[in-house]
Write a protein that holds these residues in place. Structure first.
Motif, PDB file in Angstrom:
ATOM      1  N   VAL A  12      -1.790   6.235   3.413  1.00 41.89           N
ATOM      2  CA  VAL A  12      -2.060   5.612   2.104  1.00 41.89           C
ATOM      3  C   VAL A  12      -3.506   5.809   1.651  1.00 41.89           C
ATOM      4  O   VAL A  12      -3.885   5.341   0.590  1.00 41.89           O
ATOM      5  CB  VAL A  12      -1.732   4.091   2.121  1.00 41.89           C
TER       6      VAL A  12
ATOM      7  N   GLY B   9      -3.301   3.725  -1.726  1.00 42.10           N
ATOM      8  CA  GLY B   9      -2.569   2.465  -1.858  1.00 42.10           C
ATOM      9  C   GLY B   9      -3.528   1.301  -1.628  1.00 42.10           C
ATOM     10  O   GLY B   9      -3.493   0.289  -2.318  1.00 42.10           O
TER      11      GLY B   9
ATOM     12  N   ALA C 202       0.838  -1.211   0.000  1.00 42.25           N
ATOM     13  CA  ALA C 202       0.000   0.000   0.000  1.00 42.25           C
ATOM     14  C   ALA C 202       0.866   1.252   0.000  1.00 42.25           C
ATOM     15  O   ALA C 202       0.583   2.226  -0.696  1.00 42.25           O
ATOM     16  CB  ALA C 202      -0.929  -0.012   1.204  1.00 42.25           C
ATOM     17  N   GLU C 203       1.966   1.192   0.784  1.00 37.70           N
ATOM     18  CA  GLU C 203       2.875   2.352   0.841  1.00 37.70           C
ATOM     19  C   GLU C 203       3.558   2.593  -0.499  1.00 37.70           C
ATOM     20  O   GLU C 203       3.838   3.724  -0.874  1.00 37.70           O
ATOM     21  CB  GLU C 203       3.937   2.136   1.942  1.00 37.70           C
TER      22      GLU C 203
ATOM     23  N   LEU D 279       2.220   1.777  -3.426  1.00 42.10           N
ATOM     24  CA  LEU D 279       1.220   2.047  -4.470  1.00 42.10           C
ATOM     25  C   LEU D 279       0.538   3.407  -4.345  1.00 42.10           C
ATOM     26  O   LEU D 279      -0.074   3.882  -5.294  1.00 42.10           O
ATOM     27  CB  LEU D 279       0.141   0.946  -4.440  1.00 42.10           C
ATOM     28  N   VAL D 280       0.633   4.024  -3.161  1.00 36.40           N
ATOM     29  CA  VAL D 280      -0.061   5.305  -2.972  1.00 36.40           C
ATOM     30  C   VAL D 280       0.577   6.370  -3.875  1.00 36.40           C
ATOM     31  O   VAL D 280       1.780   6.358  -4.131  1.00 36.40           O
ATOM     32  CB  VAL D 280      -0.014   5.734  -1.478  1.00 36.40           C
TER      33      VAL D 280
END
Lengths: 305, 431
Positions: free
Chosen positions: B248, B183, B167-168, B170-171
């Motif tokens: 995120v 994310g 998630a970190e 992808l944000v």
């Protein structure tokens, strides 16, 4: 000779005939009956239910005395709802009535075209609450809403109008004021039209400024209309439901903060949790609260009078 | 014939002939309108077999369905066939509104080769089943393949820790640090759904749900206090990713399946139905699904639809026959293709569907050590999940709780207390 109670009965009957009692009964009976069935019975039944643990799908609904009321004292959600409702009502009543009076006074100065503006202001009043609230939900949309777009033109960052706990109550107050403003403009306009112009002309001749005329002539003569407006708007805004329900409904792409007000809490307990007895107790508290506020308003206005 | 006599004869004829000519009604109410095509299919077949019976199918939004059913059943005005969500089941079972399963249905429900015992257990009390589990919606991980490629990620996250690391990565933030793309889209509003989604990862980490069945049927045990360290970590994971540098997700973004379908989220934890929703509302979104990330265990949350017959029905045997028709392969194929919900009959073949729609693999295939669990049905479900969810969602907004295990512990204790208070008030708190 007739006995004493019988003679009283005969006298009553003769009075009844003398005053066309039969026709009064025929004419007003159905109205009173409907009033009793539609208004009085539900109130009494709600009070009765508030002493039971009443769940509509359950076959056993025991009497629990004051336990529902006892639970209200420790119900954080209800306390939050009550505080939010009081805050909302105070803001909505003050802003609506202040703006309505101001606009009504300004409209008097453009008398010939004022009906056009009155109609424009009245359009939201005839718009049902639900579609009006849905429109506002779009306006408030944090990503695609018109309001955030408008403020972004001035360099103000996007706001979560319905997502931020600190903003949502103001967002709903704006909707409520927009919706009801037109009604109170008409109410105040009617009141203003009934103030004899001779009073205002005499005051003007005596050198009274517009503010002095407002304070010493218009406002005192408008007192009964203001009392009506304060009482009616307090009842309306204290019972707020539809805009809160629609604007706080969290859906797929439209998340929203769950702002609690008293009527949504009653709805939730009654029709989502099916705790009819508890919802009944909340309704009784709401009834008592509104009655108390109305009494207080009457007392304040009478005292000043 | 005099006019008077003619009138009298007409009235007598109408009174005598009227009721005999009327068809009997078999009513079906649905809270999931998307399953209607399967029911319509059976209706047509059923009415041909029973020309004297008219099948009336009404669909409502789920909330309206619940409210209408709750007010109709006590007055005897409810439907013949009740299509109940598992959490609604106890409300009607406990008050004697449901017929026990006839032997031929019980044989299917109790055969593990035909029905997963987890689902049968939900409809069974004291050895007797009161409904036929029909379909399930199962939680899964949705991920955007384009965003994964952009971030250099080649496979879906396999563990809960990996989920947050992904998630970190992808944000996506703008130059001012505002989030443009989450994310992972979390459930930040709608309290009852919020606690459910929090529970998705809590289950993997703790190995049990937040609310578990108590020792006595119908009672519920709250497990947060027993798994305090895990509960605190699960809460910290979320709060740490909602505030500060590791943020995120944000409240102002579109959320949930709509957020994912709009392309403003890279990952989503949701149930089966979201596949069709995303395909419809985000046709350009290039996505796939994967099993839930594991922690101590790996498991998927299920919610099921149960078909039952009302004790008030005048057409009990015919209604059971209607339910039997709903189990036929071609009807289940229609159910699957039109609604996306997975039929629960294990003795039916849906391999053809998985070939055509591989995204459904993660929600339909039985994988080793992949637990399928359901929330314990109970009469206070709605109220309890809403109230506990309110505590949780208020905590999400509190930035002071980031990296603050002691603060999070207080939140968890409050959640436990709120849940137990409601359960106790409803008389279903497990000893």
């Amino acid at each position: 000779m007739l006995s004493h109670p019988a003679s009283r009965l005969a006298r009553l009957y003769s009075k009844f005939r003398q005053h066309n009692g039969f026709w009064i009964l025929v004419a007003l009976g159905p109205v009173y009956f409907l009033f009793a069935v539609i208004r009085i019975y539900p109130i009494l039944e709600t009070i009765r239910l508030s002493f039971f643990r009443y769940h509509i799908t359950k076959k056993k609904n025991p009497f629990i005395g004051l336990r529902n009321y006892e639970r209200l004292l420790s119900d954080d959600a209800f306390h939050a709802a009550l505080i939010n409702t009081i805050q909302f009502t105070i803001m909505a009543v003050l802003i609506t009535l202040f703006l309505a009076l101001l606009i009504a006074i300004l409209l008097r100065s453009i008398e010939p075209v004022s009906p056009i503006f009155e109609i424009i202001f009245y359009i939201p009043v005839v718009t049902p609450w639900v579609p009006a609230s849905v429109i506002w939900k779009w306006l408030y949309d944090p990503m695609y809403g018109l309001i955030n777009y408008a403020i972004s033109l001035f360099g103000i960052p996007k706001q979560g109008w319905l997502q931020e706990p600190n903003l949502i109550i103001y967002a709903i107050v704006v909707v409520a004021v927009w919706k009801m403003l037109g009604y109170y403009i008409i109410v105040f306009s009617v009141g203003l039209k009934n103030i004899p112009t001779t009073y205002l002309e005499a005051a003007e001749v005596d050198g009274a400024s517009p503010l002095e005329r407002l304070r010493y002539i218009i406002l005192p003569l408008l007192r009964p209309i203001i009392l009506f407006a304060v009482v009616m708007s307090t009842i309306q805004f204290f019972n707020v439901f539809a805009p809160v329900y629609v604007l706080t409904a969290s859906a797929q792409g439209a998340p929203a903060y769950d702002l609690k007000v008293v009527v949504t809490e009653i709805y939730r307990n009654g029709f989502q949790y099916y705790r009819m007895g508890y919802a009944g107790a909340q309704s009784v508290v709401l009834l008592v609260f509104v009655m108390m506020m109305i009494t207080l308003q009457f007392m304040v206005f009478r005292k000043e009078h | 014939m005099s006019k008077k006599r003619f009138c009298w004869m007409t009235v007598i004829f109408i009174l005598a002939a009227g009721p005999a000519a009327a068809k009997q009604n078999l009513s079906v109410w649905l809270g999931y309108g998307e399953t209607l095509p399967a029911f319509e299919m059976v209706k047509e077949k059923f009415e041909k077999k029973y020309p004297d019976i008219k099948v009336e199918i009404l669909t409502f939004s789920l909330r309206d369905f619940e409210a209408k059913l709750a007010s109709a059943m006590p007055t005897g005005a409810g439907p013949d066939l009740l299509a109940l969500h598992d959490f609604l089941f106890p409300r009607y079972y406990d008050n004697g509104y449901l017929e026990p399963l006839p032997p031929e249905f019980a044989a299917i429900a109790n055969d593990p080769t035909k029905m997963n015992p987890t689902y049968t257990a939900i409809v069974t009390r004291e050895g007797q089943a009161y409904g036929m589990p029909y379909w399930t919606g199962r939680s899964t991980l949705f991920y955007n393949l384009d965003y994964f490629q952009e971030a250099g990620l080649t496979r879906p996250p396999d563990t809960v820790d990996e989920l947050w690391q992904y998630a970190e990565k992808l944000v996506k933030k703008d130059t001012d640090g505002n989030i443009e793309r989450a994310g992972i889209t979390m459930r930040l509003t709608g309290p009852s759904g919020g606690i459910q989604k929090f529970g998705y990862l809590y289950y993997q980490m703790a190995g049990e749900q937040i609310f578990e069945l108590g020792q006595k049927p119908g009672t519920v045990r709250v497990t947060l206090k027993d798994n305090m360290d895990v509960a605190v970590q699960a809460l910290l994971d979320r709060i740490n990713h909602l505030h500060g540098d590791r943020k995120v997700d944000d409240w102002t973004l579109k959320h949930d399946a709509q957020g994912f379908a709009s392309g403003v989220a890279a990952m989503l934890l949701r149930e089966t139905w979201a596949i069709a929703f995303i395909k419809k509302n985000g046709p350009n979104i290039n996505f796939n699904t994967a099993p839930m990330p594991k922690g101590k265990v790996r498991g998927a949350f299920n919610y099921i639809e149960i078909l039952s017959v009302s004790t008030q029905s005048k057409l009990k045997s015919q209604t059971w026959e209607f339910i039997a028709m709903l189990q036929e392969q071609e009807v289940l194929n229609t159910l699957l293709t039109t609604s996306g919900y997975s039929p629960l009959r294990k003795d039916r073949d849906f391999s053809w569907f998985l070939k055509d729609h591989p995204r459904y693999k993660a929600v339909m295939e039985d994988i080793a050590d992949y637990n399928q669990y359901l929330e314990p049905p109970n009469i206070a479900y709605e109220e309890m999940t809403t109230r506990v969810g309110e505590v949780l969602q208020a905590a999400y907004r509190d930035g002071a709780l980031a990296d603050n295990p002691e603060g999070c512990k207080k939140v968890i204790l409050k959640m436990q207390e709120v849940a137990e208070d409601i359960l106790e008030d409803n008389g279903i708190l497990s000893e």
